[in-house]
Write an enzyme that holds these catalytic residues in place. Structure first.
Site, PDB file in Angstrom:
ATOM      1  N   LYS A 147     -14.493   7.335 -12.819  1.00 60.69           N
ATOM      2  CA  LYS A 147     -14.285   8.189 -11.644  1.00 60.69           C
ATOM      3  C   LYS A 147     -13.061   7.740 -10.864  1.00 60.69           C
ATOM      4  O   LYS A 147     -12.233   8.545 -10.442  1.00 60.69           O
ATOM      5  CB  LYS A 147     -15.498   8.116 -10.705  1.00 60.69           C
ATOM      6  CG  LYS A 147     -16.669   8.966 -11.116  1.00 60.69           C
ATOM      7  CD  LYS A 147     -17.671   9.062  -9.953  1.00 60.69           C
ATOM      8  CE  LYS A 147     -18.989   9.587 -10.466  1.00 60.69           C
ATOM      9  NZ  LYS A 147     -20.007   9.680  -9.411  1.00 60.69           N
ATOM     10  N   CYS A 196      12.678 -11.574  -0.774  1.00 57.70           N
ATOM     11  CA  CYS A 196      11.213 -11.475  -0.705  1.00 57.70           C
ATOM     12  C   CYS A 196      10.478 -12.684  -1.317  1.00 57.70           C
ATOM     13  O   CYS A 196      10.452 -13.751  -0.717  1.00 57.70           O
ATOM     14  CB  CYS A 196      10.757 -10.159  -1.323  1.00 57.70           C
ATOM     15  SG  CYS A 196       9.234  -9.511  -0.556  1.00 57.70           S
ATOM     16  N   ILE A 247     -19.487  10.743   9.427  1.00 58.26           N
ATOM     17  CA  ILE A 247     -18.518   9.823  10.035  1.00 58.26           C
ATOM     18  C   ILE A 247     -17.207   9.750   9.255  1.00 58.26           C
ATOM     19  O   ILE A 247     -16.130   9.626   9.841  1.00 58.26           O
ATOM     20  CB  ILE A 247     -19.157   8.414  10.158  1.00 58.26           C
ATOM     21  CG1 ILE A 247     -18.227   7.429  10.863  1.00 58.26           C
ATOM     22  CG2 ILE A 247     -19.558   7.861   8.804  1.00 58.26           C
ATOM     23  CD1 ILE A 247     -18.275   7.530  12.339  1.00 58.26           C
ATOM     24  N   TYR A 258       2.118  -9.739 -10.134  1.00 57.32           N
ATOM     25  CA  TYR A 258       0.668  -9.793  -9.897  1.00 57.32           C
ATOM     26  C   TYR A 258       0.326  -8.730  -8.856  1.00 57.32           C
ATOM     27  O   TYR A 258       1.215  -8.169  -8.213  1.00 57.32           O
ATOM     28  CB  TYR A 258       0.274 -11.181  -9.381  1.00 57.32           C
ATOM     29  CG  TYR A 258       1.024 -11.579  -8.134  1.00 57.32           C
ATOM     30  CD1 TYR A 258       2.178 -12.364  -8.208  1.00 57.32           C
ATOM     31  CD2 TYR A 258       0.621 -11.128  -6.872  1.00 57.32           C
ATOM     32  CE1 TYR A 258       2.895 -12.690  -7.071  1.00 57.32           C
ATOM     33  CE2 TYR A 258       1.328 -11.463  -5.734  1.00 57.32           C
ATOM     34  CZ  TYR A 258       2.465 -12.251  -5.828  1.00 57.32           C
ATOM     35  OH  TYR A 258       3.167 -12.571  -4.697  1.00 57.32           O
ATOM     36  N   GLU A 311      14.891  -5.042   0.760  1.00 53.44           N
ATOM     37  CA  GLU A 311      14.972  -5.212  -0.688  1.00 53.44           C
ATOM     38  C   GLU A 311      15.177  -3.860  -1.394  1.00 53.44           C
ATOM     39  O   GLU A 311      14.550  -2.865  -1.040  1.00 53.44           O
ATOM     40  CB  GLU A 311      13.657  -5.840  -1.173  1.00 53.44           C
ATOM     41  CG  GLU A 311      13.605  -6.169  -2.650  1.00 53.44           C
ATOM     42  CD  GLU A 311      12.333  -6.944  -3.011  1.00 53.44           C
ATOM     43  OE1 GLU A 311      11.441  -7.074  -2.141  1.00 53.44           O
ATOM     44  OE2 GLU A 311      12.234  -7.415  -4.167  1.00 53.44           O
ATOM     45  N   SER A 343       7.712  -6.088   1.682  1.00 53.82           N
ATOM     46  CA  SER A 343       6.431  -6.803   1.703  1.00 53.82           C
ATOM     47  C   SER A 343       5.364  -5.857   2.224  1.00 53.82           C
ATOM     48  O   SER A 343       5.390  -5.470   3.383  1.00 53.82           O
ATOM     49  CB  SER A 343       6.563  -8.030   2.607  1.00 53.82           C
ATOM     50  OG  SER A 343       5.337  -8.725   2.670  1.00 53.82           O
ATOM     51  N   THR A 358     -12.225  12.550   1.777  1.00 57.00           N
ATOM     52  CA  THR A 358     -12.798  11.781   2.883  1.00 57.00           C
ATOM     53  C   THR A 358     -13.674  10.625   2.405  1.00 57.00           C
ATOM     54  O   THR A 358     -14.395  10.036   3.202  1.00 57.00           O
ATOM     55  CB  THR A 358     -13.615  12.719   3.802  1.00 57.00           C
ATOM     56  OG1 THR A 358     -14.666  13.295   3.024  1.00 57.00           O
ATOM     57  CG2 THR A 358     -12.755  13.824   4.373  1.00 57.00           C
ATOM     58  N   LYS A 393      -2.130  -9.484   6.727  1.00 54.44           N
ATOM     59  CA  LYS A 393      -0.980  -9.938   5.944  1.00 54.44           C
ATOM     60  C   LYS A 393       0.134 -10.482   6.826  1.00 54.44           C
ATOM     61  O   LYS A 393       0.788 -11.479   6.473  1.00 54.44           O
ATOM     62  CB  LYS A 393      -0.460  -8.766   5.101  1.00 54.44           C
ATOM     63  CG  LYS A 393       0.841  -8.994   4.341  1.00 54.44           C
ATOM     64  CD  LYS A 393       0.633  -9.847   3.103  1.00 54.44           C
ATOM     65  CE  LYS A 393       1.854  -9.855   2.195  1.00 54.44           C
ATOM     66  NZ  LYS A 393       2.066  -8.590   1.481  1.00 54.44           N
ATOM     67  N   GLY A 451     -19.489  16.863   9.417  1.00 49.43           N
ATOM     68  CA  GLY A 451     -20.331  16.359  10.496  1.00 49.43           C
ATOM     69  C   GLY A 451     -20.681  14.894  10.300  1.00 49.43           C
ATOM     70  O   GLY A 451     -21.340  14.291  11.144  1.00 49.43           O
ATOM     71  N   LYS A 460      17.675 -12.043  -7.484  1.00 51.90           N
ATOM     72  CA  LYS A 460      16.354 -12.581  -7.118  1.00 51.90           C
ATOM     73  C   LYS A 460      15.821 -13.483  -8.230  1.00 51.90           C
ATOM     74  O   LYS A 460      15.862 -13.124  -9.415  1.00 51.90           O
ATOM     75  CB  LYS A 460      15.387 -11.407  -6.889  1.00 51.90           C
ATOM     76  CG  LYS A 460      14.012 -11.801  -6.368  1.00 51.90           C
ATOM     77  CD  LYS A 460      13.177 -10.534  -6.077  1.00 51.90           C
ATOM     78  CE  LYS A 460      11.840 -10.855  -5.456  1.00 51.90           C
ATOM     79  NZ  LYS A 460      11.059  -9.617  -5.169  1.00 51.90           N
ATOM     80  N   GLU A 465     -18.010   3.984  -1.219  1.00 50.67           N
ATOM     81  CA  GLU A 465     -18.355   5.078  -2.138  1.00 50.67           C
ATOM     82  C   GLU A 465     -17.541   5.010  -3.425  1.00 50.67           C
ATOM     83  O   GLU A 465     -18.069   5.220  -4.520  1.00 50.67           O
ATOM     84  CB  GLU A 465     -18.089   6.430  -1.467  1.00 50.67           C
ATOM     85  CG  GLU A 465     -19.025   6.742  -0.328  1.00 50.67           C
ATOM     86  CD  GLU A 465     -18.635   8.027   0.413  1.00 50.67           C
ATOM     87  OE1 GLU A 465     -19.364   8.406   1.349  1.00 50.67           O
ATOM     88  OE2 GLU A 465     -17.598   8.635   0.080  1.00 50.67           O
TER      89      GLU A 465
END
Lengths: 536, 536
Positions: free
Chosen positions: B506, B147, B289, B117, B44, B173, B391, B179, B287, B111, B396
C-alpha cells in the site's frame, strides 16, 4: 586432483532466513549424496536473498543472518558450502562469501566492487572489501569473487596473483533483454584475458520488479563456456574439474530474445503471486491487445483455474471488443464475469451534476469510467484474495496514457516495462505456440474506448514513431535535439517528451512491474515529481 | 581586512537551470548594491537545485548546468559568487562549488564526503573529490566545503591545514523535527574544535517529500552563532568579517518543535502546489481530526480562497461528523460541497451482487465506500485542476489502515509522516493561534466510519500504545523483543509489527508526503514488497 563443484541456482525468498537456510542445507545434501559434489556454490547473499533493501539496516535481521551462517557450518558434513551473507563486523557491513567445511570456516571474502547505479544501491548498505581471497581445498587453490567484482578486470587479476587457479563467483545478476549475452561476453572476456577458469552461480526467480534469470555457467580458462544451467528455473548441477580444467558438460541452449522476454514475464507473475500468498489473479479484459497479453501471461504463469477475467463494457465499448474478450476468456478457459459499468457511471454523473454544472466534458468523464472499473476489480480482488493485474504497457506509462486509480489500479503491472510494439510481438509469439488471441485483436487500431470512436493515434504519434522516441529519451537519456537529429519530427518528439516529463506523478503511484529493458520505471529511474526540467 | 559575505538562502526549482541562474544573478546584484556584499554564497548544487535525482544522469542536463555556471562568470561584476553545480570532467561528475569573480574562476572545490544513506543517494551520481580548496580573496584565505563535509572532522582540519582562515559551506540539509539543533550542535562543535569560523548557507523550500528549512548561520571560531537567518523562508543577508572575526549580527530565534513541524507542513503544501502549477487544493472533509488538520494546513499554505472541501457522508456517517465538517469549512471560510455517496455505493453493490452472492461482508464493502469517495474527489480535482490532498497520517500508513485508491487517492499526502498523537498536538497548536477546529473533533474517539459504530480501537491498540511501538519499529529499527522489553505488551507489538510488515504494497502506491521525522516512508525507507521477513 579432481574436484566436483555444484552450482546451486536457487529461487530464494527475500528476508526469510530460516527458509533460505533450509534450502541451502537441502541443496547441499542433494549435491553431496546425489551428485557426488565436493563443494557447492550458492548465489550472492544467499542467506537473505537479493536485494533485501533496507532490511539490511535492521540490527535484528543482520544478527539473525550472521548467526544463521555460523550455525550452517555444523549442519552439513562431507561437502564444503560457499554461501553469501551480509557480514557484520566492528560497526561495518560487508557483502561477503564464506566457505564452510566440516564445522570450520575455510575462508571469508568481502566484495570489493559495490554497484550503486541502475537498480543497485549497495553503497547504501555495504563497506567495500579490499583484499582478494584464495583458499586451498583438496589441493586446489580457489579464489572467491562476488558479482560486480568479475565485471572489473583488476579484481580477477589480483585474485589470480594471490594464487587462485580457479574462481568461484556468487551472483545476483538481474535479467533484462539481451543481458545474458552481455554477461557471458564480458565475464568470458575477463576469464580469457586472465587465463583462469570461472564458476558463475546466479540466483533465479522474481523479486518485485526484478527477474533473476539463472543461466549459471562454467567457463574454462580460454573463456569457453563448458556448462550452462537453464534460464528462468531452479537447477542444481555439478561440474567436474580435472586440476583446474573443467570437464565439458551440458550447456542449456539460450532462448531467443522474444522467448526470454515472455518467460521472464511469466516467471515474474508466478513468483509475485506465489511469494506474496495470493490465491490467484484477476484482470480486466477489454478486448484490446494489452489485456489479451496479460491474460496469456497470467494463465501461463498460474494455470487457467487460478485466473479470472472481468469484462466491463460501457456505452463506448464496441461490440467486437466484448466479443473478442469473451473469445479470449474462452480460449484460455478462464472464468469470467460481465459487469457493465453504466450504473456506477450514471450514479457518479448524477452526484457530480451540481458541482460540474456549466463545465464542458473533458478527460474527467473518461477517468470516471476507468475508475469505476478500478473499483469493481479491486472489490473482486479484495473479496477473493486474488491479485489484481494491471494491463498498462510501457508506452502508456511513459506518456501517462492511463488513469490513476482506474486502469492503473492493481497490485502488479506485468507489462509495465513492455513497449507497445513489443506487446504486439509478444502476442504473436504466444499465438505461435497456440492460437489463443484473436487475430482481430492484434490488427485493429488500439483504443482506450473512453469516448466515442476514440483511437490512441488521436492524441499520440503512431507507436512505430512513439516507441523509438521513448526508448531514446527514457532509456538512453538522449536529448530532444539528438532524437530530432536521428530523423524524428520535432512535433512528435515534443509531444512525447512533454508527456513523459509531466507524468512522473502517475508513475510514482503505479504498482510495481517486471523489468525487462535496460531501464524500467521504478528503482531504475528516479526522477523528481516537482521539476522545472523540460526536455524540450 | 574587512569582508562582507552575503548568505543567499533561496528557494530553487529543481531542474530549471535558466530560472535558477536568473535567481542567482538577481540575488547577487541585490547583495552587491543593497547590502554592499563582497562575496555571495549560495546553497549546494545551486544551478540545478537539490536533489535533482536522475536528471543528473542526463548528458543534456549536465551540459546545460556546466554551461550555465561558466556563463555566470560574465553576468555579474563587482561581487564574487560561490555557486554549487554538478561539475563534469573527464567522464566523472562531481558535486562542486565554484568561485567566480570579474569573469575569472577563482576556485573550484569538489565535495569529498558524499552521503549515501537515508534520503541521500549521492554516490549514485557523484565521484568524490580528494583535495581541500582554499582561495585568496581581498587578502582573506577562504576554504570551501559542501554540506556532509562539515559533519566530518577530518575535512575541516585538512582545509584549515591548507591555509583556510574562514570556511564557506554550501548546503542542502533537509528538515526533520529537531534537526536544526543537531545540525548547529555538530557543526559548531567542529568549528570549536578546529577554531575556524564558518558561514553555513542552506537551501530553503519544499521539494516533493523534503523540506529544506533554511536557518543559514555564521559561527565564529569559538563555535558561537553570531548570525542566523529565518527558518522556512527565503532570506538574503550579509555578515561582516573583521579579519576572520564575524561581527555579531541578528540571530533569528528558533521555533519550538511543534511550531517548526507546523511550518514545515505548511511550506511543503505551498511549494508542492506552487511549483507544480496547481490552481489550489481540494480535500475530503470527514469531521475527523486528520482532515481537520489538513484543511488548516492547506488554508494556512494557500489561503482560504484556494482550498475547497468535499463532504461525502454515508449511512455510517454520524450526524455530528457532518455537522463538525461543516463547522470547520465555515470556520476556515472555504467553499464546500456535500455529496452523499449512497447512489454510487448502491450502484456498485448491485453490479457486484451476482459475483458476491453467498459471500459474507468484510472489508471489501468498507473499501467500496472509501473508493467511491476517491472517485468523487479525483473527478473534482481533474475538472478544476486542483491538487487532491489525502488526509492519512503516519500511524495509518504504517499499519495499512487506509484504502488504496480510496482515502489514499490524491496527489500529495501532507500528514503522511505525522503520527496520530502528533496530529492531535498540531491541531491543538493550530487552535491556540485561533479556534478553528471544534473541540469535539479533538476529543471524540477516532473512527473511519466505514461500518456501524466503528472506532479505530476496535482493530488497533490505542494510539498512545501504537505510536511509540511504530516509532521504535519503523524509525529506530528496534526488534520486537527490544520493544517488548521496553514495556509494551507482546500482543500489541505483534499486532502492530505484523500490520507494518504486510502493508508495504500500500505504501508503495501512496502519494508522496512531507517528511518531518528522522525516517519517513518514501525515499528514506526502502523495503521490498515481496518479503519473507517477519518482525515477529
Amino acid at each position: 586432483m579432481s574436484l566436483k563443484i555444484a552450482l546451486a541456482q536457487i529461487n530464494f525468498l527475500i528476508g526469510n532466513i530460516a527458509a533460505n537456510v533450509n534450502n541451502i542445507v537441502e541443496a547441499a545434501i542433494h549435491a553431496r549424496d546425489e551428485l557426488g559434489a565436493d563443494i557447492i556454490v550458492f548465489p550472492e547473499l544467499t542467506i537473505t536473498g537479493y536485494p533485501a533493501e533496507d532490511l539490511l539496516l535492521r540490527p535484528d535481521f543482520i544478527t539473525a543472518a550472521n548467526n544463521a551462517v555460523y550455525q550452517l557450518a555444523d549442519r552439513v558434513a562431507g561437502i564444503a558450502l560457499v554461501v553469501g551473507f551480509p557480514e557484520y563486523e566492528a560497526g561495518k557491513l560487508y557483502n561477503s562469501a564464506m566457505v564452510l567445511h566440516q564445522g570450520v570456516i575455510l575462508a571469508c571474502y568481502r566484495k570489493q566492487a559495490l554497484p550503486n547505479y541502475g537498480v543497485f544501491d549497495e553503497q547504501r548498505y555495504f563497506s567495500a572489501g579490499n583484499q582478494p581471497c584464495v583458499f586451498e581445498f583438496n589441493g586446489a587453490f580457489i579464489g572467491l569473487t562476488i558479482c560486480e567484482d568479475v565485471w572489473q578486470m583488476g579484481i580477477i587479476d589480483a585474485t589470480k596473483k594471490a594464487g587462485a587457479e580457479l574462481l568461484l563467483t556468487l551472483n545476483a545478476s538481474p535479467f533484462n533483454s539481451g543481458k545474458i549475452h552481455q554477461r557471458e561476453a564480458i565475464v568470458c572476456h575477463q576469464v580469457r584475458a586472465a587465463q583462469i577458469p570461472l564458476v558463475y552461480v546466479n540466483q533465479v526467480g522474481g523479486q518485485d520488479e526484478l527477474i533473476f534469470d539463472g543461466a549459471s555457467f562454467v567457463a574454462d580458462q580460454q573463456g569457453d563456456i563448458v556448462f550452462r544451467a537453464a534460464e528462468f528455473r531452479e537447477q542444481i548441477s555439478v561440474v567436474e574439474f580435472d586440476g583446474n580444467r573443467p570437464v565439458k558438460s551440458t550447456c542449456a541452449p539460450l532462448y531467443n530474445e522474444i522467448s526470454s522476454e515472455y518467460l521472464a514475464l511469466v516467471l515474474g507473475i508466478k513468483d509475485y503471486v506465489r511469494k506474496n500468498g495470493f490465491q490467484g489473479a484477476i484482470l480486466g479484459l477489454s478486448g484490446g491487445i494489452d489485456s489479451a497479453l496479460v491474460l496469456a501471461l497470467a494463465v501461463d504463469a498460474l494455470g487457467h483455474d487460478k485466473v479470472e477475467a472481468v469484462l466491463m463494457p460501457s456505452r463506448y465499448t464496441q461490440d467486437m471488443s466484448l466479443e473478442d474478450a469473451i473469445l479470449e476468456a474462452e480460449a484460455f478457459g478462464v472464468k469470467y464475469h460481465i459487469i457493465p459499468i453504466e450504473p456506477a457511471v450514471n450514479a457518479f454523473t448524477g452526484m457530480l451534476a451540481e458541482v460540474f454544472a456549466g463545465t464542458a466534458k473533458d478527460t474527467t468523464e473518461e477517468n470516471i469510467q476507468a475508475r469505476c472499473r478500478g473499483v469493481i476489480l479491486m472489490a473482486i480482488s479484495n473479496k477473493q484474495g486474488k491479485l489484481l493485474l494491471t494491463t498498462g504497457n510501457k508506452s502508456e506509462m511513459s506518456v501517462g496514457y492511463a488513469t490513476l486509480y482506474g486502469d492503473m489500479a492493481g497490485g502488479f503491472a506485468p507489462i509495465k516495462d513492455v513497449p507497445k510494439l513489443l506487446v504486439y510481438q509478444l502476442a504473436r509469439y504466444r499465438n505461435s505456440l497456440s492460437e489463443v488471441i484473436p487475430e482481430r485483436v492484434i490488427i485493429r487500431p488500439p483504443s482506450a474506448e473512453l469516448a466515442p470512436d476514440q483511437i490512441d493515434e488521436d492524441s499520440l504519434p503512431p507507436y512505430e514513431v512513439l516507441d523509438p522516441i521513448l526508448e531514446r529519451y527514457v532509456e538512453l537519456d538522449q536529448s530532444a535535439e539528438e532524437i530530432i537529429a536521428a530523423g524524428f519530427k520535432r512535433e512528435d518528439v515534443a509531444r512525447a517528451i512533454t508527456l513523459v516529463d509531466r507524468n512522473e506523478y502517475k508513475r510514482r503511484q503505479s504498482p510495481p512491474g517486471i523489468r525487462i529493458t535496460a531501464r524500467a520505471f521504478g528503482r531504475d529511474r528516479r526522477y523528481p515529481i516537482t521539476s522545472g526540467y523540460r526536455g524540450i
